[in-house]
Scaffold this active site. Structure first.
Site, PDB file in Angstrom:
ATOM      1  CB  SER A 159      74.025 104.100 -25.499  1.00 59.72           C
ATOM      2  OG  SER A 159      74.895 103.467 -26.100  1.00 59.72           O
ATOM      3  CE1 TYR A 172      78.645 106.922 -24.023  1.00 60.47           C
ATOM      4  CE2 TYR A 172      78.318 104.932 -25.079  1.00 60.47           C
ATOM      5  CZ  TYR A 172      78.171 106.286 -24.813  1.00 60.47           C
ATOM      6  OH  TYR A 172      77.010 106.835 -25.404  1.00 60.47           O
TER       7      TYR A 172
HETATM    8  P1  NAD Z   1      77.699 115.716 -27.771  1.00 57.93           P
HETATM    9  O1  NAD Z   1      79.268 115.320 -27.309  1.00 57.93           O
HETATM   10  O2  NAD Z   1      77.442 116.123 -29.069  1.00 57.93           O
HETATM   11  O3  NAD Z   1      77.168 116.119 -26.414  1.00 57.93           O
HETATM   12  C1  NAD Z   1      77.380 115.841 -25.310  1.00 57.93           C
HETATM   13  C2  NAD Z   1      76.889 116.661 -24.254  1.00 57.93           C
HETATM   14  O4  NAD Z   1      77.144 116.376 -23.002  1.00 57.93           O
HETATM   15  C3  NAD Z   1      77.557 118.046 -24.563  1.00 57.93           C
HETATM   16  O5  NAD Z   1      76.606 119.408 -24.581  1.00 57.93           O
HETATM   17  C4  NAD Z   1      78.491 118.348 -23.517  1.00 57.93           C
HETATM   18  O6  NAD Z   1      78.824 119.641 -23.217  1.00 57.93           O
HETATM   19  C5  NAD Z   1      77.582 117.681 -22.365  1.00 57.93           C
HETATM   20  N1  NAD Z   1      78.633 117.294 -21.068  1.00 57.93           N
HETATM   21  C6  NAD Z   1      79.723 116.370 -21.326  1.00 57.93           C
HETATM   22  N2  NAD Z   1      80.045 116.283 -19.897  1.00 57.93           N
HETATM   23  C7  NAD Z   1      79.317 117.377 -19.053  1.00 57.93           C
HETATM   24  C8  NAD Z   1      79.156 117.618 -17.888  1.00 57.93           C
HETATM   25  N3  NAD Z   1      80.084 117.103 -17.026  1.00 57.93           N
HETATM   26  N4  NAD Z   1      78.260 118.271 -17.457  1.00 57.93           N
HETATM   27  C9  NAD Z   1      77.187 118.796 -18.184  1.00 57.93           C
HETATM   28  N5  NAD Z   1      77.232 118.519 -19.487  1.00 57.93           N
HETATM   29  C10 NAD Z   1      78.333 117.555 -19.883  1.00 57.93           C
HETATM   30  O7  NAD Z   1      77.337 113.875 -27.722  1.00 57.93           O
HETATM   31  P2  NAD Z   1      75.715 113.271 -28.313  1.00 57.93           P
HETATM   32  O8  NAD Z   1      75.813 112.348 -28.979  1.00 57.93           O
HETATM   33  O9  NAD Z   1      74.888 114.491 -28.456  1.00 57.93           O
HETATM   34  O10 NAD Z   1      75.534 112.746 -26.797  1.00 57.93           O
HETATM   35  C11 NAD Z   1      74.613 112.875 -25.714  1.00 57.93           C
HETATM   36  C12 NAD Z   1      74.113 111.916 -25.008  1.00 57.93           C
HETATM   37  O11 NAD Z   1      73.626 110.739 -25.992  1.00 57.93           O
HETATM   38  C13 NAD Z   1      75.318 111.105 -24.261  1.00 57.93           C
HETATM   39  O12 NAD Z   1      74.704 110.738 -23.220  1.00 57.93           O
HETATM   40  C14 NAD Z   1      75.882 110.149 -25.306  1.00 57.93           C
HETATM   41  O13 NAD Z   1      76.203 108.916 -24.262  1.00 57.93           O
HETATM   42  C15 NAD Z   1      74.219 109.410 -25.791  1.00 57.93           C
HETATM   43  N6  NAD Z   1      74.350 108.753 -26.839  1.00 57.93           N
HETATM   44  C16 NAD Z   1      74.779 109.361 -27.890  1.00 57.93           C
HETATM   45  C17 NAD Z   1      75.065 108.705 -29.199  1.00 57.93           C
HETATM   46  C18 NAD Z   1      75.358 108.975 -30.627  1.00 57.93           C
HETATM   47  O14 NAD Z   1      75.603 108.093 -31.299  1.00 57.93           O
HETATM   48  N7  NAD Z   1      75.706 110.140 -30.721  1.00 57.93           N
HETATM   49  C19 NAD Z   1      74.443 107.115 -29.047  1.00 57.93           C
HETATM   50  C20 NAD Z   1      73.697 106.608 -27.742  1.00 57.93           C
HETATM   51  C21 NAD Z   1      74.100 107.628 -26.998  1.00 57.93           C
END
Ligand code: NAD
Length: 274
Positions: A159, A172
């Protein structure tokens, strides 16, 4: 739809946390380019099945596997199931992550621990399993490979908060900062095995994780002030970058973090002379 350019034809790709958001987009993107994709979820089977259904309806190939990435035995079982089904692994996208936000003064040990367990220990468990698999594939190969290219690729979902401090989200930000040094260290250690390890660091991407921000017009406008490119990112923006890092087009890229953030890390507050 499966495209004419099948960059990942017959490659096997695990995408953790692919029942939603960025992971879902990655799983579909790899499948559309010919990969066999392991769609992983931890609790929402219906959402995981939706990802797999979309892959299959596009003519792609995949399986659905339930595993909590913070639990060692579940991670090992997911890798076993992958190898039993497809016989090998080519790419791991370690994407699963979550937030448990709280002001620092009120943060509980449980909130701290949950985020570290999933976001950081989950990376350790999945990356170790993938690296062991890649090494054993070479050791057990019936013929030596003459290819100069990488034998296995790992992409970690970090991130912008691996470099931007984030008050109210210290668990986080600590997990993502930890991912950076974890990624660089295993990259250094695994490079002699011809395993490549890189991270992507998304900025604000429209997914369920930050729905509370993009679904509120005032918060959305405040967010745009932080993005020089003046749009929120899409999961597909991230999936395309992940695929590039997993492809042989980036074969000499190792231990790097690719920021996919519309310029969020460019100190936008200084755009008007500070
Ligand atoms: P999201 O909530 O849509 O997806 C998160 C996914 O992780 C889901 O499929 C959930 O089921 C899974 N998950 C959570 N806990 C888990 C576990 N213990 N075991 C297996 N799977 C698990 O959110 P997203 O935005 O798609 O996030 C995905 C990644 O991207 C994360 O690592 C998040 O930190 C990172 N991220 C997202 C953003 C953003 O703006 N959306 C920005 C930077 C980083």
């Amino acid at each position: 739809m499966i495209g004419p350019e099948l960059k990942f034809k017959d490659q096997v790709v695990i995408v953790t946390g692919s029942s939603s958001g960025i992971g879902k987009a990655c799983a579909i993107h790899f499948a559309n380019q010919g990969a066999h994709v392991v769609v992983n979820y931890s609790s929402n089977a219906e959402e995981g099945q939706n990802t797999l259904d979309e892959i299959l309806s596009n003519g792609g190939s995949g399986i659905l596997v339930k595993a909590d990435v913070s639990r060692e035995e579940e991670v090992l079982a997911m890798f076993r199931e992958t190898i039993n089904k497809f016989g090998k692994l080519d790419v791991l996208v370690s994407n699963a992550g979550l937030q448990k936000d709280s002001p620092f003064l009120e943060m509980t040990l449980q909130q701290w621990q949950k985020v570290i367990d999933v976001n950081l220990t989950g990376m350790f468990l999945t990356c170790r399993a993938a690296a062991r698999q890649f090494v054993s594939q070479v050791e057990n190969a019936t013929e030596p490979s003459h290819s100069e290219l990488s034998i296995g690729k790992i992409i970690l979902m970090s991130s912008v908060h691996d470099v931007i401090p984030w008050a109210g989200h210290v668990n986080y930000a600590a997990s993502k900062g930890g991912i950076m040094m974890f990624m660089k260290s295993i990259s250094q250690e695994l490079a002699p095995h011809k395993i490549r390890v890189n991270s992507v660091s998304p900025g604000a991407i429209k997914t369920p994780i930050n729905k509370e921000v993009w679904s509120d017009p005032n918060k959305y406008n405040d967010l745009l002030n932080l993005i020089p490119y003046k749009r929120i990112g899409t999961p597909q923006d991230v999936a395309k970058a992940v695929a590039w890092l997993a492809s042989d087009d980036s074969d000499y890229v190792n231990g790097e973090t690719l920021y996919i953030d519309g310029g969020m890390t460019l100190y936008p507050e200084f755009a008007d002379n500070g």
